[in-house]
Motif scaffolding. Structure first.
Motif, mmCIF file in Angstrom:
data_model
loop_
_atom_site.group_PDB
_atom_site.id
_atom_site.type_symbol
_atom_site.label_atom_id
_atom_site.label_comp_id
_atom_site.label_asym_id
_atom_site.label_seq_id
_atom_site.Cartn_x
_atom_site.Cartn_y
_atom_site.Cartn_z
ATOM 1 N N ARG A 120 0.836 -1.211 0.000
ATOM 2 C CA ARG A 120 0.000 0.000 0.000
ATOM 3 C C ARG A 120 0.863 1.251 0.000
ATOM 4 O O ARG A 120 0.538 2.237 -0.682
ATOM 5 C CB ARG A 120 -0.932 -0.002 1.225
ATOM 6 N N ALA A 124 1.034 3.975 -3.001
ATOM 7 C CA ALA A 124 0.675 5.350 -2.669
ATOM 8 C C ALA A 124 1.758 6.323 -3.124
ATOM 9 O O ALA A 124 1.459 7.400 -3.665
ATOM 10 C CB ALA A 124 0.449 5.477 -1.166
ATOM 11 N N GLN A 128 0.240 7.285 -6.804
ATOM 12 C CA GLN A 128 -0.849 8.155 -6.370
ATOM 13 C C GLN A 128 -0.393 9.505 -5.825
ATOM 14 O O GLN A 128 -1.224 10.329 -5.443
ATOM 15 C CB GLN A 128 -1.692 7.430 -5.305
ATOM 16 N N ARG A 130 0.972 10.297 -2.993
ATOM 17 C CA ARG A 130 0.659 10.527 -1.577
ATOM 18 C C ARG A 130 1.935 10.929 -0.829
ATOM 19 O O ARG A 130 3.028 10.465 -1.131
ATOM 20 C CB ARG A 130 0.054 9.268 -0.960
ATOM 21 N N THR A 137 -1.663 10.965 6.517
ATOM 22 C CA THR A 137 -1.660 10.115 5.324
ATOM 23 C C THR A 137 -1.285 8.683 5.679
ATOM 24 O O THR A 137 -1.920 7.726 5.220
ATOM 25 C CB THR A 137 -0.675 10.661 4.273
ATOM 26 N N LEU A 141 -3.522 5.293 5.122
ATOM 27 C CA LEU A 141 -3.030 4.164 4.327
ATOM 28 C C LEU A 141 -2.999 2.885 5.154
ATOM 29 O O LEU A 141 -3.366 1.811 4.675
ATOM 30 C CB LEU A 141 -1.641 4.483 3.775
#
Length: 236
Positions: A120, A124, A128, A130, A137, A141
């Motif tokens: 993950r 991320a 993404q 992130r 954050t 997650l």
């Protein structure tokens, strides 16, 4: 079979290596016997994030090259990632110090969710955009893979797994890890880098075969000819 993998969340070849190892594991005949443990390794432990600085500029500064060259390096890496089905979005990536992220991975391990947490965080960061520097954050997650939000926040604030991260890094120094990803099979065989899936399968097979009980080797009596006996087609 124990497999330990040292890697960093923001190491592009580490995510690619994860995919190649997973493919090698799928090709291995006994995947259920393999227990994978992710070990912490920070490529730049003293990195201090600067808001607004792109991943291209951050890489260029680290390598001592121009911004254009930094962008070119990332474009090349994005092309390699596509070969294993990953779509790196370096335009959105936020440069990060991964110390907190590694602590979250250890928390995931405590609850049997280490691989899911690792996956993950990498997704991320690379796909993404992130911000892994941000505690909120990280809490979100971690929650997405089944960890408790309050426990995540408390563990990161208290540094509950900080020593575990440091110990992984100490172990890496002891065994001479110079770069990541770095794979160790049963404390015996090491594979450095994001190698082809076939190589991982080969090593898995080798370790598996060596772990099987040795079959007794019978030695014929010297000078003794074969005597009368029966076989599938009848008797002599």
């Amino acid at each position: 079979m124990k497999v330990e993998i040292w890697s960093d969340v923001v190491c592009p070849f580490c995510y690619i290596g994860k995919r190649r190892f997973e493919e090698g594991l799928r090709q291995f005949g006994h995947p259920e016997t393999v227990e994978v443990t992710w070990r912490s390794f920070q490529l730049t432990p003293d990195f201090v994030p600067e808001p607004g600085v792109s991943i291209h500029a951050s890489l260029a500064a680290k390598k001592g090259v121009s911004l254009a060259e930094g962008r070119k390096m990332n474009d090349y890496m994005a092309g390699v990632a596509k070969e294993v089905g990953l779509h790196y979005d370096f335009e959105r990536a936020v440069p990060a110090n991964t110390f907190l992220a590694h602590q979250l991975i250890h928390l995931g391990a405590h609850h049997g969710r280490q691989d899911a947490t690792k996956e993950r965080l990498m997704a991320a960061y690379y796909t993404q955009g992130r911000d892994l520097n941000d505690v909120d954050t990280l809490v979100q997650l971690g929650s997405e893979v089944g960890l408790d939000a309050a426990e995540i926040r408390q563990a990161l604030a208290a540094g509950t797994y900080a020593e575990a991260v440091r110990y992984d890094e100490y172990q890496a120094q002891q065994i001479g890890v110079q770069g990541v990803p770095f794979f160790v099979f049963e404390d015996k065989y090491a594979v450095s880098g994001a190698q082809p899936a076939e190589l991982f399968t080969e090593v898995l097979n080798k370790v598996w075969e060596e772990a099987q009980p040795a079959r007794p080797q019978l030695v014929a009596v010297a000078g003794a000819a074969d005597g009368p006996a029966c076989g599938p087609d009848g008797c002599d």
